[in-house]
Design a protein around this motif. Structure first.
Motif, PDB file in Angstrom:
ATOM      1  N   GLY A   1       0.828  -1.206   0.000  1.00  0.00           N
ATOM      2  CA  GLY A   1       0.000   0.000   0.000  1.00  0.00           C
ATOM      3  C   GLY A   1       0.857   1.248   0.000  1.00  0.00           C
ATOM      4  O   GLY A   1       2.038   1.213   0.379  1.00  0.00           O
ATOM      5  N   LEU A   2       0.267   2.344  -0.409  1.00  0.00           N
ATOM      6  CA  LEU A   2       0.964   3.629  -0.413  1.00  0.00           C
ATOM      7  C   LEU A   2       1.145   4.131   1.011  1.00  0.00           C
ATOM      8  O   LEU A   2       0.290   3.922   1.867  1.00  0.00           O
ATOM      9  CB  LEU A   2       0.158   4.671  -1.189  1.00  0.00           C
ATOM     10  CG  LEU A   2       0.084   4.536  -2.696  1.00  0.00           C
ATOM     11  CD1 LEU A   2      -0.870   5.577  -3.262  1.00  0.00           C
ATOM     12  CD2 LEU A   2       1.459   4.685  -3.327  1.00  0.00           C
ATOM     13  N   THR A   3       2.241   4.822   1.237  1.00  0.00           N
ATOM     14  CA  THR A   3       2.442   5.557   2.490  1.00  0.00           C
ATOM     15  C   THR A   3       1.970   6.994   2.252  1.00  0.00           C
ATOM     16  O   THR A   3       1.658   7.378   1.111  1.00  0.00           O
ATOM     17  CB  THR A   3       3.933   5.574   2.864  1.00  0.00           C
ATOM     18  OG1 THR A   3       4.651   6.256   1.825  1.00  0.00           O
ATOM     19  CG2 THR A   3       4.477   4.165   3.055  1.00  0.00           C
ATOM     20  N   GLY A   4       1.989   7.793   3.308  1.00  0.00           N
ATOM     21  CA  GLY A   4       1.687   9.216   3.142  1.00  0.00           C
ATOM     22  C   GLY A   4       2.650   9.880   2.182  1.00  0.00           C
ATOM     23  O   GLY A   4       2.261  10.716   1.355  1.00  0.00           O
ATOM     24  N   GLU A   5       3.918   9.486   2.273  1.00  0.00           N
ATOM     25  CA  GLU A   5       4.924  10.031   1.346  1.00  0.00           C
ATOM     26  C   GLU A   5       4.628   9.601  -0.095  1.00  0.00           C
ATOM     27  O   GLU A   5       4.835  10.369  -1.032  1.00  0.00           O
ATOM     28  CB  GLU A   5       6.330   9.586   1.773  1.00  0.00           C
ATOM     29  CG  GLU A   5       7.450  10.136   0.904  1.00  0.00           C
ATOM     30  CD  GLU A   5       7.528  11.660   0.851  1.00  0.00           C
ATOM     31  OE1 GLU A   5       7.931  12.183  -0.201  1.00  0.00           O
ATOM     32  OE2 GLU A   5       7.177  12.321   1.842  1.00  0.00           O
ATOM     33  N   GLY A   6       4.144   8.382  -0.273  1.00  0.00           N
ATOM     34  CA  GLY A   6       3.761   7.919  -1.605  1.00  0.00           C
ATOM     35  C   GLY A   6       2.625   8.746  -2.182  1.00  0.00           C
ATOM     36  O   GLY A   6       2.641   9.116  -3.361  1.00  0.00           O
ATOM     37  N   ASP A   7       1.639   9.054  -1.335  1.00  0.00           N
ATOM     38  CA  ASP A   7       0.527   9.924  -1.766  1.00  0.00           C
ATOM     39  C   ASP A   7       1.050  11.299  -2.180  1.00  0.00           C
ATOM     40  O   ASP A   7       0.658  11.840  -3.216  1.00  0.00           O
ATOM     41  CB  ASP A   7      -0.506  10.087  -0.637  1.00  0.00           C
ATOM     42  CG  ASP A   7      -1.380   8.866  -0.454  1.00  0.00           C
ATOM     43  OD1 ASP A   7      -1.705   8.192  -1.448  1.00  0.00           O
ATOM     44  OD2 ASP A   7      -1.760   8.598   0.703  1.00  0.00           O
ATOM     45  N   ARG A   8       1.943  11.861  -1.358  1.00  0.00           N
ATOM     46  CA  ARG A   8       2.496  13.189  -1.672  1.00  0.00           C
ATOM     47  C   ARG A   8       3.320  13.153  -2.950  1.00  0.00           C
ATOM     48  O   ARG A   8       3.282  14.082  -3.756  1.00  0.00           O
ATOM     49  CB  ARG A   8       3.317  13.701  -0.496  1.00  0.00           C
ATOM     50  CG  ARG A   8       2.454  14.131   0.698  1.00  0.00           C
ATOM     51  CD  ARG A   8       3.257  14.797   1.806  1.00  0.00           C
ATOM     52  NE  ARG A   8       4.129  13.870   2.530  1.00  0.00           N
ATOM     53  CZ  ARG A   8       3.715  13.011   3.457  1.00  0.00           C
ATOM     54  NH1 ARG A   8       2.443  12.950   3.786  1.00  0.00           N
ATOM     55  NH2 ARG A   8       4.581  12.210   4.059  1.00  0.00           N
ATOM     56  N   ALA A   9       4.066  12.056  -3.158  1.00  0.00           N
ATOM     57  CA  ALA A   9       4.865  11.931  -4.379  1.00  0.00           C
ATOM     58  C   ALA A   9       3.963  11.926  -5.613  1.00  0.00           C
ATOM     59  O   ALA A   9       4.268  12.577  -6.618  1.00  0.00           O
ATOM     60  CB  ALA A   9       5.707  10.654  -4.331  1.00  0.00           C
ATOM     61  N   LEU A  10       2.854  11.203  -5.535  1.00  0.00           N
ATOM     62  CA  LEU A  10       1.932  11.148  -6.677  1.00  0.00           C
ATOM     63  C   LEU A  10       1.310  12.514  -6.963  1.00  0.00           C
ATOM     64  O   LEU A  10       1.033  12.836  -8.122  1.00  0.00           O
ATOM     65  CB  LEU A  10       0.844  10.106  -6.434  1.00  0.00           C
ATOM     66  CG  LEU A  10       1.300   8.662  -6.650  1.00  0.00           C
ATOM     67  CD1 LEU A  10       0.250   7.687  -6.129  1.00  0.00           C
ATOM     68  CD2 LEU A  10       1.607   8.389  -8.106  1.00  0.00           C
ATOM     69  N   GLU A  11       1.130  13.332  -5.941  1.00  0.00           N
ATOM     70  CA  GLU A  11       0.602  14.687  -6.154  1.00  0.00           C
ATOM     71  C   GLU A  11       1.556  15.519  -6.999  1.00  0.00           C
ATOM     72  O   GLU A  11       1.135  16.437  -7.701  1.00  0.00           O
ATOM     73  CB  GLU A  11       0.332  15.376  -4.810  1.00  0.00           C
ATOM     74  CG  GLU A  11      -0.860  14.795  -4.073  1.00  0.00           C
ATOM     75  CD  GLU A  11      -1.065  15.400  -2.695  1.00  0.00           C
ATOM     76  OE1 GLU A  11      -0.408  16.426  -2.369  1.00  0.00           O
ATOM     77  OE2 GLU A  11      -1.880  14.855  -1.939  1.00  0.00           O
ATOM     78  N   VAL A  12       2.838  15.186  -6.957  1.00  0.00           N
ATOM     79  CA  VAL A  12       3.851  15.860  -7.782  1.00  0.00           C
ATOM     80  C   VAL A  12       3.980  15.158  -9.134  1.00  0.00           C
ATOM     81  O   VAL A  12       4.029  15.811 -10.181  1.00  0.00           O
ATOM     82  CB  VAL A  12       5.220  15.881  -7.056  1.00  0.00           C
ATOM     83  CG1 VAL A  12       6.326  16.393  -7.970  1.00  0.00           C
ATOM     84  CG2 VAL A  12       5.130  16.693  -5.781  1.00  0.00           C
ATOM     85  N   MET A  13       4.020  13.825  -9.110  1.00  0.00           N
ATOM     86  CA  MET A  13       4.323  13.062 -10.324  1.00  0.00           C
ATOM     87  C   MET A  13       3.179  13.044 -11.340  1.00  0.00           C
ATOM     88  O   MET A  13       3.444  13.118 -12.543  1.00  0.00           O
ATOM     89  CB  MET A  13       4.727  11.639  -9.963  1.00  0.00           C
ATOM     90  CG  MET A  13       6.104  11.571  -9.328  1.00  0.00           C
ATOM     91  SD  MET A  13       6.694   9.873  -9.124  1.00  0.00           S
ATOM     92  CE  MET A  13       6.010   9.496  -7.529  1.00  0.00           C
ATOM     93  N   ILE A  14       1.953  12.941 -10.882  1.00  0.00           N
ATOM     94  CA  ILE A  14       0.835  12.867 -11.840  1.00  0.00           C
ATOM     95  C   ILE A  14       0.783  14.116 -12.725  1.00  0.00           C
ATOM     96  O   ILE A  14       0.686  13.992 -13.953  1.00  0.00           O
ATOM     97  CB  ILE A  14      -0.500  12.574 -11.135  1.00  0.00           C
ATOM     98  CG1 ILE A  14      -0.487  11.130 -10.612  1.00  0.00           C
ATOM     99  CG2 ILE A  14      -1.688  12.799 -12.080  1.00  0.00           C
ATOM    100  CD1 ILE A  14      -1.669  10.777  -9.711  1.00  0.00           C
ATOM    101  N   PRO A  15       0.883  15.322 -12.162  1.00  0.00           N
ATOM    102  CA  PRO A  15       0.919  16.488 -13.064  1.00  0.00           C
ATOM    103  C   PRO A  15       2.115  16.487 -14.010  1.00  0.00           C
ATOM    104  O   PRO A  15       2.000  16.930 -15.161  1.00  0.00           O
ATOM    105  CB  PRO A  15       0.978  17.685 -12.099  1.00  0.00           C
ATOM    106  CG  PRO A  15       0.361  17.169 -10.834  1.00  0.00           C
ATOM    107  CD  PRO A  15       0.775  15.727 -10.758  1.00  0.00           C
TER     108      PRO A  15
END
Length: 153
Positions: A101-115
């Protein structure tokens, strides 16, 4: 040599062009991720994105979904765990398995990577008419389905 062999043009082969394009795109997106502070590959992004969309999964499920072998996925997940982007938790239904599963850091990384991925796609495809993009995607999906059906049958 027969004329048909001499007439073959490797540069016109779909597989060659798909592989070349995929290589160039994955290298460029990894470079952009690194510039943003995330040393991850396009394949890592694929794992993170699927976990965001579908929730925690086993490594076997991830491997099947991404059509990669289990060893490759295990290595990728090990790297993502070390970077703090995903975590392994025991599967409550079967303690022999772990759910990734994603960690909080994984969620934050996706907020940067998806855009970054969205902008990159827009940039690379900006000069191609929507109709041509749709035909290309339809054609590649057709080829993939045909190959997967041949593999099953």
């Amino acid at each position: 040599m027969s004329e048909s062999i001499l007439d073959f043009q490797l540069e016109q082969a779909i597989g060659l062009n798909v592989n070349r394009t995929a290589f160039l795109m994955t290298e460029e997106i990894a470079r952009r991720f690194a510039e943003a502070g995330y040393a991850v590959t396009a394949q890592d992004f694929g794992i993170l994105f699927r976990l965001m969309k579908q929730g925690p999964m086993t490594q076997v499920e991830i491997a099947q979904l991404l059509m990669r072998d289990k060893t490759t996925i295990t290595r990728r997940i090990d790297g993502l765990v070390k970077k703090g982007l995903v975590e392994r938790n025991p599967d409550p239904a079967d303690r022999r398995y772990f759910r990734i599963g994603l960690t909080g850091e994984g969620d934050r990384a996706l907020e940067v990577m998806i855009p970054l991925v969205r902008d990159f796609q827009t940039e690379v495809l900006s000069d191609i008419p929507d109709e041509e993009k749709a035909i290309t995607i339809k054609t590649l999906k057709y080829i993939s389905e045909k190959l997967m059906n041949n593999k099953r049958g």
